[in-house]
Design an enzyme around this catalytic site. Structure first.
Site, PDB file in Angstrom:
ATOM      1  N   ASP A  93     -11.533 -26.038-104.054  1.00 25.89           N
ATOM      2  CA  ASP A  93     -10.445 -25.072-104.182  1.00 25.89           C
ATOM      3  C   ASP A  93      -9.158 -25.699-103.654  1.00 25.89           C
ATOM      4  OD1 ASP A  93      -9.024 -22.755-104.480  1.00 25.89           O
ATOM      5  OD2 ASP A  93     -10.065 -21.615-102.925  1.00 25.89           O
TER       6      ASP A  93
ATOM      7  N   LYS B 184     -18.037 -33.519 -95.975  1.00 25.63           N
ATOM      8  CA  LYS B 184     -17.688 -33.661 -94.556  1.00 25.63           C
ATOM      9  C   LYS B 184     -19.005 -33.938 -93.834  1.00 25.63           C
ATOM     10  CE  LYS B 184     -14.621 -33.280 -91.204  1.00 25.63           C
ATOM     11  NZ  LYS B 184     -13.542 -34.262 -91.003  1.00 25.63           N
TER      12      LYS B 184
ATOM     13  N   ASP C   2     -11.093 -34.865 -95.457  1.00 26.33           N
ATOM     14  CA  ASP C   2      -9.774 -35.089 -94.848  1.00 26.33           C
ATOM     15  C   ASP C   2      -9.142 -36.368 -95.396  1.00 26.33           C
ATOM     16  OD1 ASP C   2     -11.984 -36.108 -93.570  1.00 26.33           O
ATOM     17  OD2 ASP C   2     -11.229 -35.888 -91.533  1.00 26.33           O
TER      18      ASP C   2
ATOM     19  N   TYR D 290     -17.859 -19.372 -99.917  1.00 24.60           N
ATOM     20  CA  TYR D 290     -17.312 -18.170-100.542  1.00 24.60           C
ATOM     21  C   TYR D 290     -18.401 -17.160-100.915  1.00 24.60           C
ATOM     22  CZ  TYR D 290     -12.950 -20.838-100.987  1.00 24.60           C
ATOM     23  OH  TYR D 290     -11.817 -21.579-100.726  1.00 24.60           O
TER      24      TYR D 290
ATOM     25  N   ASP E 293      -5.940 -27.805-106.019  1.00 22.48           N
ATOM     26  CA  ASP E 293      -4.534 -27.373-105.986  1.00 22.48           C
ATOM     27  C   ASP E 293      -3.637 -28.520-105.541  1.00 22.48           C
ATOM     28  OD1 ASP E 293      -5.109 -24.819-106.834  1.00 22.48           O
ATOM     29  OD2 ASP E 293      -3.831 -23.873-105.332  1.00 22.48           O
TER      30      ASP E 293
END
Ligand code: NAD
Length: 355
Positions: A247, A190, A223, A140, A251
């Site tokens: 992020d 990852k 994942d 970001y 959620d």
């Protein structure tokens, strides 16, 4: 005297923040300590008043405060504005300006709300997870970023980047937090694909071995983590992860508990801290008294715990929320037919009385 900068923002941000301030005023009476509240504009409301989402005076006053309480920003009225002018720029500007590198999101299941979750009761009962998300690095903020023209073709570019000190400080936050809880950290990355993740894993391992050998650390690919959060959420205690993974996962984790209207957060830096509900400005219900103020009230409880070091009082706010829910009171988002429905303000008052 404790100075709190209050930034209600837009939509339901205004409604829920006033209830969190109600609880903080009660807390100041209980503590017999004076709180000074300064109301500031950011987001769409600041665009309308000053022509920019984060006016200098707002950032300056936030920097001068002991803690910031934020509602939410944004709404359809400002959606068509160019990127730099969007209300959400206020959030990025506050995080950068206050150097808030750690976002802490507790995900706690209230027993009386088990029916509000879309998962089976046995899967969600007793969930108590904290997601620690790195907030000022990664995809970001990395450069280069933008939409570029190359030989007649447009190309969108973002850059994922982390330095060792950025990883170290967020790892310390997660390990220290785990030390006060069940002493377990799951670092999500990852590392089978991304170089930033390979460095992330190496640094997290180094900090763990050197400074926190008593904490149980494991690593999980993002994942798999998104799958495990739904399959068996109770295996997690503290989840440590980078900005974008955090992020998305936070959620996902928030939905385990039924409503986004229940979830608080704290964003912490070396010198400053900002507390806000996880949800947005909910334009679909704004101004109707339907918003659930509990996420904002629990954010105020986190302010009491982290900025004022009043852990016991923070627990009391949590228990006041629990008492009101156990008595069968609900806002519309968590209501079922047999419960008493309350407006945003009525819910705030009930919790204040319970406190
Ligand atoms: P949202 O979180 O505002 O709303 C999602 C859904 O959840 C809506 O149906 C809403 O009614 C419901 N909801 C959210 N909070 C609730 C509460 N306290 N009580 C009851 N119901 C609640 O997300 P969105 O609709 O994707 O975004 C709306 C606006 O908010 C957009 O402009 C977005 O950019 C902005 N936003 C801001 C923040 C922030 O300020 N931190 C975060 C997310 C979204």
């Amino acid at each position: 005297m404790f100075r709190i900068a209050v930034i209600p923002g837009d939509g339901i941000g205004i409604e829920v923040t006033s209830q969190a301030v109600r609880i903080l005023k009660k807390a100041s009476q209980i503590l017999n300590e004076q709180f000074e509240f300064t109301e500031l504009k950011a987001g769409g409301i600041a665009i309308d008043a000053y022509g920019k989402p984060l006016p200098e005076e707002t950032l300056k006053a936030a920097l001068a405060s002991d803690a910031v309480l934020l509602g939410a920003v944004g709404g359809p009225k400002w959606d068509a504005l160019p990127y730099e002018m969007k209300p959400e720029q206020a959030l990025l500007g506050l995080r950068k300006g206050l150097e808030l590198y750690a976002n802490i999101r507790p995900v706690i299941m209230f027993d009386s709300l088990i029916d509000a979750s879309s998962l089976k009761p046995e899967v969600v009962r007793g969930i108590d997870i904290v997601v620690v998300r790195e907030l000022t690095g990664g995809l970001y903020y990395g450069r280069p970023a933008g939409i570029f023209e190359e030989g007649g073709t447009r190309r969108g570019v973002n850059t994922m980047t982390y330095t060792v000190p950025e990883i170290e400080r967020i790892a310390h936050t997660a390990f220290k937090l785990a030390n006060t809880r069940k002493k377990k950290v799951t670092s999500v990355d990852k590392a089978n694909i991304l170089h930033t993740s390979m460095l992330w894993r190496e640094v997290v391992n180094k900090i763990h071995k050197r400074d926190y050998p008593g904490i149980n650390l494991d690593h999980m690919y993002v994942d798999n983590a998104s799958m495990q959060l739904i399959r068996n959420p109770k295996q997690f205690d503290v989840v440590l992860t980078e900005n974008m993974f955090g992020d998305i996962l936070s959620d996902e984790a928030s939905m385990l508990t039924g409503s986004i209207g229940m979830l608080p957060s704290a964003s912490i830096g070396e010198k400053h801290a900002l507390y806000e509900p996880v949800h947005g400005s909910a334009p679909d219900i704004a101004g109707k008294g339907l918003a659930n103020p509990i996420a904002s009230i629990l954010s105020a409880a986190m302010l009491l715990e982290y900025s004022l070091k009043q852990k016991e009082l923070a627990r009391k706010v949590f228990r006041a929320v629990e008492t009101v829910l156990d008595s069968g009171y609900r806002t519309a988002d968590i209501a079922s037919a047999d419960k008493h429905r309350l407006s945003t303000e009525e819910m705030g008052r009930r919790i204040e009385n319970a406190l």
